[in-house]
Design a protein around this motif. Sequence first.
Motif, PDB file in Angstrom:
ATOM      1  N   LEU A 377      21.943  73.129  26.242  1.00  0.00           N
ATOM      2  CA  LEU A 377      22.126  73.813  27.507  1.00  0.00           C
ATOM      3  C   LEU A 377      23.410  74.623  27.449  1.00  0.00           C
ATOM      4  CD1 LEU A 377      21.346  70.810  29.874  1.00  0.00           C
ATOM      5  CD2 LEU A 377      19.732  72.451  28.911  1.00  0.00           C
ATOM      6  N   THR A 467      16.496  78.630  33.934  1.00  0.00           N
ATOM      7  CA  THR A 467      17.850  78.596  34.485  1.00  0.00           C
ATOM      8  C   THR A 467      17.874  77.586  35.618  1.00  0.00           C
ATOM      9  OG1 THR A 467      18.249  80.906  33.928  1.00  0.00           O
ATOM     10  CG2 THR A 467      19.697  79.918  35.573  1.00  0.00           C
ATOM     11  N   LEU A 475      23.079  76.841  34.680  1.00  0.00           N
ATOM     12  CA  LEU A 475      22.994  76.508  33.252  1.00  0.00           C
ATOM     13  C   LEU A 475      21.641  76.985  32.739  1.00  0.00           C
ATOM     14  CD1 LEU A 475      21.007  73.783  32.758  1.00  0.00           C
ATOM     15  CD2 LEU A 475      22.961  72.667  33.749  1.00  0.00           C
ATOM     16  N   THR A 476      21.618  77.413  31.479  1.00  0.00           N
ATOM     17  CA  THR A 476      20.421  77.987  30.871  1.00  0.00           C
ATOM     18  C   THR A 476      19.945  77.072  29.762  1.00  0.00           C
ATOM     19  OG1 THR A 476      21.292  80.189  31.329  1.00  0.00           O
ATOM     20  CG2 THR A 476      19.490  80.039  29.740  1.00  0.00           C
ATOM     21  N   VAL A 477      18.631  76.880  29.702  1.00  0.00           N
ATOM     22  CA  VAL A 477      18.017  76.050  28.653  1.00  0.00           C
ATOM     23  C   VAL A 477      17.810  76.948  27.433  1.00  0.00           C
ATOM     24  CG1 VAL A 477      16.102  74.542  28.067  1.00  0.00           C
ATOM     25  CG2 VAL A 477      16.919  74.647  30.426  1.00  0.00           C
TER      26      VAL A 477
END
Length: 480
Positions: A377, A467, A475-477
């Motif tokens: 992440l 997101t 947070l971005t996967v």
Amino acid sequence: MIWEIDDHAPEIEGLDKNGRPDPAYAASLGLIMAGRGARVGAALLEWAVAVVIALPAIIAFTPVLAEIVSGGFDPEAFFARSDLVWLIVAAAVSQGLMIAYTVVQLVLHGRKGVTLGKAVCGIRSVNVRTLERPGFWRGAVVRYLVAGASFLIPVIGPVLVIALSPLFDIERRGRGWLDLAAATWFVDVRHGLNPYDPKRMRIARKRVKTPEHEEKAPLPSLATPVDRDAPAEYVPSARLSGGVIGAHRGGTPTPAAPQAEGAVAGAVVSSVPPSLATGAAPPAASAPSFAPPAAAPRPAPDPVPAPTPAPTPAAPAASFAPPAAVSPPAFAPPPVLRPAAAAPAAVPAPASAPTPAAATPAAQTAAAAPAGTRAVLILDSGERIEVRGTTLFGRAPAAAAGEGEAQLVRVADDTRSVSKTHLAVMPARRGVFAVDRASTNGSAIIRDGIETALVAGHPAELRIGDTVRFGDRLLTVEWV
């Protein structure tokens, strides 16, 4: 030598420079003066109870008092009455009850600052200097003696001392002559602070006594940003004896970072000597990135056919050095040969090596993630978090009882939109799931431009490219 003796004199707060009580200090604590109507109602209620207690004696001796006033009282006839015993008993009972009632009123007023009427009307009596209990002798006995002395002048004395004297108070606190003699002050506990609540009084005194500190600007960071024009904003990740190791938060992560490993791999492959590869000298465009920048590249030599390798069981492996084509002959060290366990069948040519651009971002992330990582992440600050087990995000995350060990990720949030334990990311057999931990501002998953709110306590599966919004942070996967 001069000895200083502490006399343990209590420090009285709320006095002015002349040692007199300051009304502004009492008002800042939250004490409110008792209203005139409440004080009159309390006095009338106490007098009514006293009349009820004295009622048997009043009923028995009213005819006798009438005879005495009219002048027809006969002592012999009075003592010859058959109900004389009942008259004496009624007078004794009323007198005993009146004495007990008066003593109870005195004790309650001196020790607790309250009487029967004051308790019903929500009034408390305090010492005007210390704002504590008034005391038994001065606060109660002296007050009642002055009130009783006022009855020596019928009608005028009680009206002037009890009823009208509070109107002449220069401080406008409703303190009459009785209050001046007893050093007391009546406050309203229904609409203001109760002075006999020690906890609330302690908090109020501390709030008034402690000055408000002016908020100071934060000191600049001593660390150096990665980007020259980026602001110096760092999140300390560790502390050593030499200083603080920080993670840069300014700006966004550059997209060229995942390709750094591919560039290094290409540089290593391009440094293979021509004799061990296909026999062709590498072109000048494939020069390694570590070549001296001041040296001008020489033209590539003519291709030389590669010799036929001898069928030997083992061949020496060379420790590769930069070719002469990219550095001057004076700086090119001779190749050093070291014995190896087994000779490779053939070293692939630079043209056949996979270029960094051909690899997909998912493959690069999967190759960069250590073993055991279930997901990667990326916070909006650029920080990468590798999820191996339950990972908690928040301002001060903490694992719940029975949850076991968890990875705690502190998220800086000046707006306090992120709860202490806001979001949990948990790996499972079917994938990786996000769970909102009953946060105040909630969480949501943004997928394909559509935002879906998370229900507190219900897991939602995460996919690559999702997101997650928790509070005002994102947070971005990157990899699952």
